[in-house]
Design a protein around this motif. Structure first.
Motif, PDB file in Angstrom:
ATOM      1  N   GLY A   1      53.594  17.886  13.096  1.00 27.96           N
ATOM      2  CA  GLY A   1      52.809  17.330  14.183  1.00 27.96           C
ATOM      3  C   GLY A   1      51.821  16.299  13.659  1.00 27.96           C
ATOM      4  N   THR A   2      51.483  15.328  14.510  1.00 37.04           N
ATOM      5  CA  THR A   2      50.520  14.307  14.098  1.00 37.04           C
ATOM      6  C   THR A   2      49.094  14.835  14.119  1.00 37.04           C
ATOM      7  OG1 THR A   2      50.414  13.480  16.369  1.00 37.04           O
ATOM      8  CG2 THR A   2      51.986  12.419  14.896  1.00 37.04           C
TER       9      THR A   2
ATOM     10  N   TYR B   1      65.602  12.563  15.702  1.00 33.19           N
ATOM     11  CA  TYR B   1      66.209  13.891  15.750  1.00 33.19           C
ATOM     12  C   TYR B   1      67.733  13.793  15.717  1.00 33.19           C
ATOM     13  CZ  TYR B   1      67.423  18.476  17.770  1.00 33.19           C
ATOM     14  OH  TYR B   1      67.952  19.717  18.012  1.00 33.19           O
TER      15      TYR B   1
ATOM     16  N   HIS C   1      62.393  18.151  18.129  1.00 28.41           N
ATOM     17  CA  HIS C   1      61.541  17.500  17.137  1.00 28.41           C
ATOM     18  C   HIS C   1      60.153  17.251  17.718  1.00 28.41           C
ATOM     19  CE1 HIS C   1      60.130  14.824  13.981  1.00 28.41           C
ATOM     20  NE2 HIS C   1      61.211  15.137  13.285  1.00 28.41           N
ATOM     21  N   GLN C   2      59.135  17.569  16.918  1.00 29.32           N
ATOM     22  CA  GLN C   2      57.756  17.438  17.381  1.00 29.32           C
ATOM     23  C   GLN C   2      57.411  16.017  17.822  1.00 29.32           C
ATOM     24  OE1 GLN C   2      55.609  19.966  17.792  1.00 29.32           O
ATOM     25  NE2 GLN C   2      54.049  18.566  18.611  1.00 29.32           N
ATOM     26  N   ALA C   3      58.074  15.022  17.232  1.00 33.33           N
ATOM     27  CA  ALA C   3      57.797  13.626  17.590  1.00 33.33           C
ATOM     28  C   ALA C   3      58.162  13.315  19.034  1.00 33.33           C
ATOM     29  CB  ALA C   3      58.545  12.679  16.654  1.00 33.33           C
TER      30      ALA C   3
ATOM     31  N   GLY D   1      59.736  19.125  12.313  1.00 34.09           N
ATOM     32  CA  GLY D   1      58.877  17.953  12.186  1.00 34.09           C
ATOM     33  C   GLY D   1      57.406  18.312  12.179  1.00 34.09           C
TER      34      GLY D   1
ATOM     35  N   ASP E   1      54.643  14.300  20.319  1.00 29.37           N
ATOM     36  CA  ASP E   1      53.472  13.676  19.700  1.00 29.37           C
ATOM     37  C   ASP E   1      53.530  12.154  19.694  1.00 29.37           C
ATOM     38  OD1 ASP E   1      52.196  16.018  19.191  1.00 29.37           O
ATOM     39  OD2 ASP E   1      52.603  16.075  17.048  1.00 29.37           O
ATOM     40  N   VAL E   2      54.734  11.576  19.581  1.00 30.25           N
ATOM     41  CA  VAL E   2      54.869  10.121  19.487  1.00 30.25           C
ATOM     42  C   VAL E   2      55.434   9.577  20.796  1.00 30.25           C
ATOM     43  CG1 VAL E   2      55.833   8.197  18.172  1.00 30.25           C
ATOM     44  CG2 VAL E   2      55.209  10.314  16.982  1.00 30.25           C
ATOM     45  N   SER E   3      56.718   9.740  21.020  1.00 34.49           N
ATOM     46  CA  SER E   3      57.349   9.377  22.289  1.00 34.49           C
ATOM     47  C   SER E   3      58.687  10.070  22.379  1.00 34.49           C
ATOM     48  CB  SER E   3      57.530   7.862  22.415  1.00 34.49           C
ATOM     49  OG  SER E   3      58.610   7.410  21.624  1.00 34.49           O
TER      50      SER E   3
ATOM     51  N   TYR F   1      61.476   7.836  20.714  1.00 37.19           N
ATOM     52  CA  TYR F   1      61.411   7.838  19.249  1.00 37.19           C
ATOM     53  C   TYR F   1      61.810   9.201  18.696  1.00 37.19           C
ATOM     54  CZ  TYR F   1      59.481   7.816  14.534  1.00 37.19           C
ATOM     55  OH  TYR F   1      59.315   7.941  13.170  1.00 37.19           O
ATOM     56  N   GLY F   2      61.272  10.264  19.282  1.00 38.22           N
ATOM     57  CA  GLY F   2      61.599  11.603  18.806  1.00 38.22           C
ATOM     58  C   GLY F   2      63.078  11.909  18.919  1.00 38.22           C
TER      59      GLY F   2
END
Length: 265
Positions: free
Chosen positions: A13-14, A71, A56-58, A11, A61-63, A66-67
């Motif tokens: 990154g943001t 994933y 997963h990077q999310a 994934g 970076d996100v939550s 969610y990640g």
């Protein structure tokens, strides 16, 4: 030689990737990233890596929720040559991490570890907040990935309070941290370090000479490290072939085999 990468990220990154230096100060660099499992496998093939444990990077970076969701929705992220890990949160605040549900998620997807980002997600890895979860992980022999970006003292406290936990240290920066690492490795039978950032001069040799080869796991921490660097560092290390085999894949396979699944209990 078979190589199992114990920590690789899927994934984008943001933001630019954060690289943690010896003072725990994040430096942001543009690095190559794998958008999906196919791109990660291409990079693994180019660098001669057989299998990888992914996340997963999310999740960061996100939550975490969610990640984990995106994933787990794509089984190619954690099947075949890839094995899976998810992020965790306190069950007291997040129902998805109640022990029965967490256990089912782990076993139904054959996951081989979990990751905690306590500073990022505003909680403590202590008895009050996470005691039931951490005791469950210890009983299940399921590795917990931790990074000192949340503080070395926190890692020492976790191990002191939950000494049976299987913990894999990751993302610890390229400057030598032996004065932190060696006491943890010596003091706790289930404390491991993945080798990605162990690229200091003769670092692996020094670790094996002093600590043995049973507690180090090959890893790349991709994309914080290019896969080629940790691979070359291990393959060129002046240690025995038997020690290299342990680090490259045998220690990882032993950890995978020790995980207790629902059918075993």
């Amino acid at each position: 030689m078979k190589l199992i990468d114990m920590s690789a990220t899927i994934g984008y990154g943001t933001v630019n990737k954060s690289i943690v230096n010896h003072e725990n100060y994040p430096v942001y660099e543009k690095v190559k990233q794998a958008k999906n499992s196919s791109e990660l496998l291409e990079e693994m093939d180019f660098c001669g890596i057989d299998e990888a444990v992914t996340w997963h990077q999310a999740m960061y970076d996100v939550s975490v929720n969610y990640g984990n969701k995106i994933y787990l929705a794509d089984k190619t992220n954690y099947t075949g040559r890839l094995k899976g890990t998810i992020g965790i949160l306190p069950a007291i605040s997040d129902a998805d991490f109640a022990l029965e549900k967490l256990d089912r998620t782990i076993d139904e997807n054959a996951l081989v570890g979990v990751r905690a980002f306590p500073l990022q997600n505003r909680y403590f890895l202590d008895e009050v907040t996470m005691g039931d979860t951490l005791n469950y992980l210890a009983e299940k022999n399921l590795p917990l990935y931790l990074s000192p970006r949340d503080g070395w003292k926190d890692i020492f406290d976790v191990m002191k309070n939950f000494p049976a936990l299987t913990v894999i240290l990751t993302d610890y920066g390229l400057w030598g941290s032996d004065r932190y690492v060696f006491p943890l490795v010596k003091g706790y039978k289930n404390f491991y370090i993945e080798s990605s950032d162990y690229q200091v001069f003769l670092g692996i040799e020094n670790f094996v000479n002093k600590m043995g080869s049973d507690k180090m796991l090959f890893g790349t921490n991709y994309p914080n490290c290019n896969m080629g660097g940790p691979s070359a560092t291990l393959l060129a290390a002046k240690i025995s072939e038997a020690d290299k085999e342990k680090i490259a894949h045998e220690n990882a396979e032993r950890l995978f085999g020790n995980i207790k699944r629902r059918a075993d209990r």
